[in-house]
Design a protein around this motif. Sequence first.
Motif, PDB file in Angstrom:
ATOM      1  N   THR A  53       8.184   9.521   7.438  1.00  0.00           N
ATOM      2  CA  THR A  53       8.029  10.948   7.759  1.00  0.00           C
ATOM      3  C   THR A  53       9.377  11.583   8.111  1.00  0.00           C
ATOM      4  O   THR A  53       9.491  12.801   8.181  1.00  0.00           O
ATOM      5  CB  THR A  53       7.081  11.150   8.969  1.00  0.00           C
ATOM      6  OG1 THR A  53       7.679  10.577  10.136  1.00  0.00           O
ATOM      7  CG2 THR A  53       5.716  10.516   8.717  1.00  0.00           C
ATOM      8  N   LEU A  54      10.394  10.759   8.350  1.00  0.00           N
ATOM      9  CA  LEU A  54      11.710  11.304   8.716  1.00  0.00           C
ATOM     10  C   LEU A  54      12.563  11.525   7.470  1.00  0.00           C
ATOM     11  O   LEU A  54      12.316  10.949   6.412  1.00  0.00           O
ATOM     12  CB  LEU A  54      12.442  10.330   9.644  1.00  0.00           C
ATOM     13  CG  LEU A  54      11.809  10.063  11.008  1.00  0.00           C
ATOM     14  CD1 LEU A  54      12.677   9.090  11.798  1.00  0.00           C
ATOM     15  CD2 LEU A  54      11.629  11.358  11.789  1.00  0.00           C
ATOM     16  N   SER A  55      13.611  12.341   7.641  1.00  0.00           N
ATOM     17  CA  SER A  55      14.567  12.511   6.541  1.00  0.00           C
ATOM     18  C   SER A  55      15.326  11.196   6.360  1.00  0.00           C
ATOM     19  O   SER A  55      15.357  10.342   7.271  1.00  0.00           O
ATOM     20  CB  SER A  55      15.548  13.635   6.860  1.00  0.00           C
ATOM     21  OG  SER A  55      16.431  13.203   7.884  1.00  0.00           O
ATOM     22  N   HIS A  56      15.980  11.067   5.206  1.00  0.00           N
ATOM     23  CA  HIS A  56      16.749   9.838   4.930  1.00  0.00           C
ATOM     24  C   HIS A  56      17.833   9.664   5.997  1.00  0.00           C
ATOM     25  O   HIS A  56      18.046   8.554   6.489  1.00  0.00           O
ATOM     26  CB  HIS A  56      17.378   9.996   3.544  1.00  0.00           C
ATOM     27  CG  HIS A  56      17.621   8.700   2.836  1.00  0.00           C
ATOM     28  ND1 HIS A  56      16.661   7.742   2.638  1.00  0.00           N
ATOM     29  CD2 HIS A  56      18.750   8.197   2.254  1.00  0.00           C
ATOM     30  CE1 HIS A  56      17.171   6.718   1.967  1.00  0.00           C
ATOM     31  NE2 HIS A  56      18.443   6.972   1.736  1.00  0.00           N
ATOM     32  N   ALA A  57      18.486  10.765   6.373  1.00  0.00           N
ATOM     33  CA  ALA A  57      19.570  10.677   7.372  1.00  0.00           C
ATOM     34  C   ALA A  57      19.014  10.282   8.734  1.00  0.00           C
ATOM     35  O   ALA A  57      19.547   9.375   9.394  1.00  0.00           O
ATOM     36  CB  ALA A  57      20.301  12.018   7.467  1.00  0.00           C
ATOM     37  N   ALA A  58      17.937  10.960   9.171  1.00  0.00           N
ATOM     38  CA  ALA A  58      17.383  10.667  10.501  1.00  0.00           C
ATOM     39  C   ALA A  58      16.862   9.236  10.557  1.00  0.00           C
ATOM     40  O   ALA A  58      17.063   8.524  11.554  1.00  0.00           O
ATOM     41  CB  ALA A  58      16.267  11.653  10.825  1.00  0.00           C
ATOM     42  N   ASP A  59      16.225   8.782   9.471  1.00  0.00           N
ATOM     43  CA  ASP A  59      15.676   7.423   9.481  1.00  0.00           C
ATOM     44  C   ASP A  59      16.795   6.380   9.440  1.00  0.00           C
ATOM     45  O   ASP A  59      16.665   5.297  10.024  1.00  0.00           O
ATOM     46  CB  ASP A  59      14.702   7.237   8.308  1.00  0.00           C
ATOM     47  CG  ASP A  59      13.608   6.214   8.625  1.00  0.00           C
ATOM     48  OD1 ASP A  59      13.421   5.909   9.831  1.00  0.00           O
ATOM     49  OD2 ASP A  59      12.950   5.726   7.694  1.00  0.00           O
ATOM     50  N   THR A  60      17.893   6.709   8.769  1.00  0.00           N
ATOM     51  CA  THR A  60      19.046   5.790   8.754  1.00  0.00           C
ATOM     52  C   THR A  60      19.516   5.548  10.183  1.00  0.00           C
ATOM     53  O   THR A  60      19.704   4.395  10.617  1.00  0.00           O
ATOM     54  CB  THR A  60      20.188   6.391   7.901  1.00  0.00           C
ATOM     55  OG1 THR A  60      19.719   6.549   6.565  1.00  0.00           O
ATOM     56  CG2 THR A  60      21.426   5.516   7.910  1.00  0.00           C
ATOM     57  N   LEU A  61      19.691   6.633  10.952  1.00  0.00           N
ATOM     58  CA  LEU A  61      20.159   6.489  12.336  1.00  0.00           C
ATOM     59  C   LEU A  61      19.113   5.764  13.185  1.00  0.00           C
ATOM     60  O   LEU A  61      19.445   4.930  14.027  1.00  0.00           O
ATOM     61  CB  LEU A  61      20.471   7.860  12.935  1.00  0.00           C
ATOM     62  CG  LEU A  61      21.720   8.542  12.355  1.00  0.00           C
ATOM     63  CD1 LEU A  61      21.861   9.958  12.897  1.00  0.00           C
ATOM     64  CD2 LEU A  61      22.977   7.733  12.679  1.00  0.00           C
ATOM     65  N   ARG A  62      17.842   6.084  12.955  1.00  0.00           N
ATOM     66  CA  ARG A  62      16.775   5.458  13.739  1.00  0.00           C
ATOM     67  C   ARG A  62      16.730   3.945  13.487  1.00  0.00           C
ATOM     68  O   ARG A  62      16.594   3.146  14.408  1.00  0.00           O
ATOM     69  CB  ARG A  62      15.444   6.111  13.368  1.00  0.00           C
ATOM     70  CG  ARG A  62      14.288   5.670  14.230  1.00  0.00           C
ATOM     71  CD  ARG A  62      12.995   6.321  13.751  1.00  0.00           C
ATOM     72  NE  ARG A  62      11.928   5.365  13.903  1.00  0.00           N
ATOM     73  CZ  ARG A  62      11.664   4.381  13.058  1.00  0.00           C
ATOM     74  NH1 ARG A  62      12.391   4.230  11.964  1.00  0.00           N
ATOM     75  NH2 ARG A  62      10.700   3.539  13.293  1.00  0.00           N
ATOM     76  N   MET A  63      16.847   3.559  12.217  1.00  0.00           N
ATOM     77  CA  MET A  63      16.810   2.117  11.911  1.00  0.00           C
ATOM     78  C   MET A  63      18.043   1.392  12.465  1.00  0.00           C
ATOM     79  O   MET A  63      17.974   0.229  12.827  1.00  0.00           O
ATOM     80  CB  MET A  63      16.706   1.901  10.400  1.00  0.00           C
ATOM     81  CG  MET A  63      15.351   2.284   9.828  1.00  0.00           C
ATOM     82  SD  MET A  63      15.208   1.871   8.084  1.00  0.00           S
ATOM     83  CE  MET A  63      16.249   3.079   7.304  1.00  0.00           C
ATOM     84  N   LEU A  64      19.177   2.108  12.548  1.00  0.00           N
ATOM     85  CA  LEU A  64      20.387   1.499  13.115  1.00  0.00           C
ATOM     86  C   LEU A  64      20.275   1.340  14.620  1.00  0.00           C
ATOM     87  O   LEU A  64      20.588   0.300  15.185  1.00  0.00           O
ATOM     88  CB  LEU A  64      21.606   2.388  12.817  1.00  0.00           C
ATOM     89  CG  LEU A  64      22.330   2.202  11.493  1.00  0.00           C
ATOM     90  CD1 LEU A  64      23.222   3.405  11.218  1.00  0.00           C
ATOM     91  CD2 LEU A  64      23.172   0.935  11.513  1.00  0.00           C
ATOM     92  N   GLN A  65      19.811   2.427  15.283  1.00  0.00           N
ATOM     93  CA  GLN A  65      19.895   2.477  16.746  1.00  0.00           C
ATOM     94  C   GLN A  65      18.603   2.042  17.440  1.00  0.00           C
ATOM     95  O   GLN A  65      18.605   1.798  18.643  1.00  0.00           O
ATOM     96  CB  GLN A  65      20.273   3.896  17.177  1.00  0.00           C
ATOM     97  CG  GLN A  65      21.692   4.267  16.759  1.00  0.00           C
ATOM     98  CD  GLN A  65      21.916   5.757  16.620  1.00  0.00           C
ATOM     99  OE1 GLN A  65      21.038   6.543  16.957  1.00  0.00           O
ATOM    100  NE2 GLN A  65      23.077   6.137  16.121  1.00  0.00           N
ATOM    101  N   GLY A  66      17.489   2.025  16.686  1.00  0.00           N
ATOM    102  CA  GLY A  66      16.233   1.599  17.281  1.00  0.00           C
ATOM    103  C   GLY A  66      15.488   2.707  17.984  1.00  0.00           C
ATOM    104  O   GLY A  66      14.440   2.476  18.568  1.00  0.00           O
TER     105      GLY A  66
END
Length: 363
Positions: A145-158
């Motif tokens: 449901t997140l943008s590619h950019a937001a999900d990239t940061l989320r997967m990196l930072q948890g």
Amino acid sequence: MTIQSSKTPIGLDGVPAAETALSHVDGDKGELIIAGERVADLVRKSSFEGATACLWTNATASSVTEAEVRAALGEARHRAYARLPALLSASAGLSVVDAFRSAIAGLRAEPGLTPQATIVGALPVIAAALVRRARNAEPVAPDATLSHAADTLRMLQGEKPLLAEATALDAYLVTVCDHGMNASTFTARVVASTRADLFAAATAAYCALTGPLHGGAPEPVLEMLDAIGTRERIEPWIAAALARGERLMGFGHRIYRVRDPRADVLKGVIEALGPRAKDLSFAAEVEDAARKALAATKPDRPLDTNVEFFTAILLDAVSIPRQAFTPIFAVARAAGWTAHALEQQRRGRLLRPGSIYIGEMPE
Ligand code: ACO
């Protein structure tokens, strides 16, 4: 008999290798046009998914919308996450940059997804998992449901990133999504021209990206800023580096004879981020001193700031660790690589340049 070497070192400067509707770089004017838009306008108007939709549409002459790209990348991130154990198994002990190379090579066609979506969707999942593995942390499952950019940061930072950080990373991804016939894109086109598939083209393109003269420059930019450390050391540090014959990372470009237009786009994005960013005024002083020193050392060759100088500061400001800078560049540029590979397959011929033989000839 030995044939004389040519006087100009060969770098294929100015040699057209393709006709393309994807992007155009004017090095004298300092202009970059991506899918018909100046880069600054594209960043203002478009998300990464929107820019990718434009590139894939132009490459294939078959329309794809931003919403379709968003949905396909979300699904592709999930598929890549399910494959992570296999994708990462061969790379234990390698650095993040090198393990990423081995993981891209392990990607394969996914039912119901195009190869281009499979590749672009997979890259942030792999990058984030590798960074977390290096910290002994488990990978984080994607959120479609997140943008590619937001999900990239989320997967990196948890955890879900701040809106400002996701917006900044999205702007970065758009800024560097394509850039004419750069070395990695040329590599992708050469591989695609043999009718090898997009997975082969993207793997080869990433290998070309990893060198410090291309996508490997941002990490050394931060190392340079750290090594300089204080304002008093800026000029002597730069003078000593140039006296040793070193290249200043983040400066110079094969095409641009003026400032890289992407440098100012990224500087604006960093300013909008505010105090999260590394000391921008210190970086600006280093930039200024480097430009002056380069002009004095190489008066015949205009050497100005390139995109990598501010890339380093931006990625650092959104808490992307240094060892992931090149993979995150790949996350963005994969949009361009896949579009160029598709365009090459549709319109191009086998790429097969000549060479100048300087070896011995038989009597
Ligand atoms: N610092 C010091 N000297 C430099 C630099 C630099 N950053 N860039 C070029 N020069 C020198 C070269 O050593 C050369 O000197 P010489 O004639 O005495 O041998 C002279 O300037 C001319 O070099 P060019 O022909 O302009 O270099 P080229 O076009 O082959 O290289 C490149 C372009 C690779 C980007 C180069 O400027 C460089 O190495 N920069 C530093 C690395 C970097 O920032 N890379 C990122 C590029 S942007 C991107 O790929 C996304």
